[in-house]
Design an enzyme around this catalytic site. Sequence first.
Site, PDB file in Angstrom:
ATOM      1  N   ARG A 172      -1.811   4.829   6.081  1.00  0.00           N
ATOM      2  CA  ARG A 172      -1.162   3.600   6.479  1.00  0.00           C
ATOM      3  C   ARG A 172       0.151   4.153   7.144  1.00  0.00           C
ATOM      4  NH1 ARG A 172      -5.241   2.423   6.049  1.00  0.00           N
ATOM      5  NH2 ARG A 172      -6.315   1.127   4.593  1.00  0.00           N
ATOM      6  N   SER A 221      -1.588  -5.372   0.681  1.00  0.00           N
ATOM      7  CA  SER A 221      -1.290  -4.536  -0.404  1.00  0.00           C
ATOM      8  C   SER A 221       0.124  -4.086  -0.494  1.00  0.00           C
ATOM      9  CB  SER A 221      -2.292  -3.195  -0.241  1.00  0.00           C
ATOM     10  OG  SER A 221      -3.754  -3.769   0.052  1.00  0.00           O
ATOM     11  N   GLU A 291       3.695   0.476   0.078  1.00  0.00           N
ATOM     12  CA  GLU A 291       2.952   0.322   1.368  1.00  0.00           C
ATOM     13  C   GLU A 291       3.644  -0.719   2.277  1.00  0.00           C
ATOM     14  OE1 GLU A 291      -1.242   0.224   1.458  1.00  0.00           O
ATOM     15  OE2 GLU A 291      -1.086  -0.959   3.218  1.00  0.00           O
TER      16      GLU A 291
HETATM   17  C1  LIG Z   1      -3.564 -11.251   3.475  1.00  0.00           C
HETATM   18  C2  LIG Z   1      -3.406  -9.750   3.977  1.00  0.00           C
HETATM   19  C3  LIG Z   1      -4.515  -8.839   4.019  1.00  0.00           C
HETATM   20  C4  LIG Z   1      -4.241  -7.421   4.620  1.00  0.00           C
HETATM   21  N1  LIG Z   1      -5.169  -6.717   4.625  1.00  0.00           N
HETATM   22  C5  LIG Z   1      -4.932  -5.367   5.082  1.00  0.00           C
HETATM   23  C6  LIG Z   1      -6.061  -4.354   5.152  1.00  0.00           C
HETATM   24  O1  LIG Z   1      -7.060  -4.683   4.859  1.00  0.00           O
HETATM   25  N2  LIG Z   1      -5.724  -3.249   5.732  1.00  0.00           N
HETATM   26  C7  LIG Z   1      -4.729  -2.870   6.124  1.00  0.00           C
HETATM   27  O2  LIG Z   1      -4.261  -1.822   6.620  1.00  0.00           O
HETATM   28  N3  LIG Z   1      -3.527  -3.760   6.156  1.00  0.00           N
HETATM   29  C8  LIG Z   1      -3.623  -5.067   5.510  1.00  0.00           C
HETATM   30  N4  LIG Z   1      -2.918  -5.926   5.499  1.00  0.00           N
HETATM   31  C9  LIG Z   1      -1.266  -5.524   5.897  1.00  0.00           C
HETATM   32  C10 LIG Z   1      -1.086  -5.603   7.372  1.00  0.00           C
HETATM   33  O3  LIG Z   1      -1.812  -6.946   8.017  1.00  0.00           O
HETATM   34  C11 LIG Z   1      -1.054  -4.412   8.340  1.00  0.00           C
HETATM   35  O4  LIG Z   1      -0.418  -3.367   7.653  1.00  0.00           O
HETATM   36  C12 LIG Z   1      -1.007  -4.726   9.695  1.00  0.00           C
HETATM   37  O5  LIG Z   1      -1.382  -3.559  10.636  1.00  0.00           O
HETATM   38  C13 LIG Z   1       0.588  -4.790   9.986  1.00  0.00           C
HETATM   39  O6  LIG Z   1       0.728  -5.331  11.334  1.00  0.00           O
HETATM   40  P1  LIG Z   1       1.844  -6.533  11.758  1.00  0.00           P
HETATM   41  O7  LIG Z   1       1.715  -6.795  13.220  1.00  0.00           O
HETATM   42  O8  LIG Z   1       1.982  -7.735  10.819  1.00  0.00           O
HETATM   43  O9  LIG Z   1       3.066  -5.658  11.567  1.00  0.00           O
HETATM   44  P2  LIG Z   1       4.370  -5.824  10.715  1.00  0.00           P
HETATM   45  O10 LIG Z   1       4.017  -6.192   9.491  1.00  0.00           O
HETATM   46  O11 LIG Z   1       4.999  -6.791  11.628  1.00  0.00           O
HETATM   47  O12 LIG Z   1       5.001  -4.310  10.686  1.00  0.00           O
HETATM   48  C14 LIG Z   1       4.499  -3.345  10.053  1.00  0.00           C
HETATM   49  C15 LIG Z   1       5.551  -1.993  10.454  1.00  0.00           C
HETATM   50  O13 LIG Z   1       4.967  -1.653  11.770  1.00  0.00           O
HETATM   51  C16 LIG Z   1       5.812  -1.668  12.473  1.00  0.00           C
HETATM   52  N5  LIG Z   1       5.549  -2.189  13.964  1.00  0.00           N
HETATM   53  C17 LIG Z   1       5.127  -3.413  14.184  1.00  0.00           C
HETATM   54  N6  LIG Z   1       4.708  -3.678  15.475  1.00  0.00           N
HETATM   55  C18 LIG Z   1       4.961  -2.396  16.213  1.00  0.00           C
HETATM   56  C19 LIG Z   1       5.253  -1.951  17.272  1.00  0.00           C
HETATM   57  N7  LIG Z   1       4.639  -2.830  18.466  1.00  0.00           N
HETATM   58  N8  LIG Z   1       5.770  -0.703  17.784  1.00  0.00           N
HETATM   59  C20 LIG Z   1       6.324  -0.138  16.739  1.00  0.00           C
HETATM   60  N9  LIG Z   1       6.218  -0.317  15.439  1.00  0.00           N
HETATM   61  C21 LIG Z   1       5.684  -1.568  14.996  1.00  0.00           C
HETATM   62  C22 LIG Z   1       7.107  -2.344  11.980  1.00  0.00           C
HETATM   63  O14 LIG Z   1       8.504  -1.844  12.629  1.00  0.00           O
HETATM   64  C23 LIG Z   1       6.840  -2.019  10.553  1.00  0.00           C
HETATM   65  O15 LIG Z   1       7.313  -0.988  10.027  1.00  0.00           O
HETATM   66  C24 LIG Z   1      -2.962  -6.998   5.034  1.00  0.00           C
HETATM   67  C25 LIG Z   1      -1.962  -8.080   4.772  1.00  0.00           C
HETATM   68  C26 LIG Z   1      -2.124  -9.471   4.618  1.00  0.00           C
HETATM   69  C27 LIG Z   1      -0.925 -10.346   4.509  1.00  0.00           C
END
Ligand SMILES: Cc1cc2nc3c(=O)[nH]c(=O)nc-3n(C[C@H](O)[C@H](O)[C@H](O)COP(=O)(O)OP(=O)(O)OC[C@H]3O[C@@H](n4cnc5c(N)ncnc54)[C@H](O)[C@@H]3O)c2cc1C
Length: 300
Positions: A172, A221, A291
């Site tokens: 992660r 998570s 996380e």
């Molecule tokens: C219901 C639910 C289920 C989930 N299941 C999973 C799962 O099975 N597996 C899993 O790994 N995660 C899971 N997640 C967590 C989440 O969806 C992942 O971590 C996802 O990859 C985050 O992407 P995001 O675009 O929402 O990033 P954000 O939450 O907006 O950001 C997360 C981090 O990434 C950075 N970031 C975002 N975009 C960029 C970019 N373009 N360039 C540089 N940095 C960036 C941000 O600064 C921050 O530090 C879940 C979340 C929810 C709500």
Amino acid sequence: MQHPAPTALPPLRGRVQQEAPLAPLTWFRTGGPAELLVRPADVDDLLLLLRDRPRGLPLTVIGAASNLLLRDGGVRGIVVKLARGFSDIAVDGEGIVAGAAALDATVAEHAAAAGLAGLEFLCGIPGAIGGAVAMNAGAYGAEVKDVLDWAEVATPQGLLRLSAEELGFTYRHASLPQDGVVVRARLRAQPGEATAIAARMNAIRAAREESQPVRARTGGSTFKNPDGHKAWALIDAAGCRGLRHGDAQVSEKHCNFLLNLGTASAADLEGLGEAVRARVAAQSGVTLEWEIRRIGEQAA
Ligand SMILES: Cc1cc2nc3c(=O)[nH]c(=O)nc-3n(C[C@H](O)[C@H](O)[C@H](O)COP(=O)(O)OP(=O)(O)OC[C@H]3O[C@@H](n4cnc5c(N)ncnc54)[C@H](O)[C@@H]3O)c2cc1C
């Protein structure tokens, strides 16, 4: 405190908003405003912002904000949100090239429609591709690091194309350059049989419905799985399933998920998370590591 004005920024074509509410953009629906929220029009606009922004202004990137706990005092400096201009998805031989704002689920569907297998794991992750790269998102035995060919990262020095090795993926986590913003990525796949791909995606969606509060206000998570342990099992054993602080609750369904039942503040959710960590440490001796990324300032 004097808030920075949009005029402090270089001349951008994208939208700039001062004191912009961020809570509606997050899965938890909590948190204060961004001093400056910038939606760059395209990669060139983003590169201009990164190169010519006032050095004193901190930079934060958000994607679909599905792994973020945004604190109640808001975020100082510039918050970059990639939107239109960063959401193209194209089939590229036996792979997919996707913009950072493309949703993981949409990328999985494009791959399936093109008869490409190997990206099904993305179908249930509610983030966007930029966040998937930054977090090395993964599920059901696969992670971004297993399928990433390259990611393009905008930096103050220009655009870099980095391999999976150069991104230093761990659990992660990706090691992005300072103030680097992922703008595009190529994900490898392989030809597959359409009905088998669809069946795998349906199985993943059904398993999530069964085990996770997928339609709730949550951040996914909350804590990383410590080596040799499952975070949810430690939380359960410490008696935290269903634990509540006001409208913040440890999910009954999946106890590594925190929920905003309605009017929880970010402080309620973070306080509950810290209470869970303390109980788990006391019960099992294991210190859970967040996380979910917590960003911004506590409310004054
Ligand atoms: C219901 C639910 C289920 C989930 N299941 C999973 C799962 O099975 N597996 C899993 O790994 N995660 C899971 N997640 C967590 C989440 O969806 C992942 O971590 C996802 O990859 C985050 O992407 P995001 O675009 O929402 O990033 P954000 O939450 O907006 O950001 C997360 C981090 O990434 C950075 N970031 C975002 N975009 C960029 C970019 N373009 N360039 C540089 N940095 C960036 C941000 O600064 C921050 O530090 C879940 C979340 C929810 C709500």
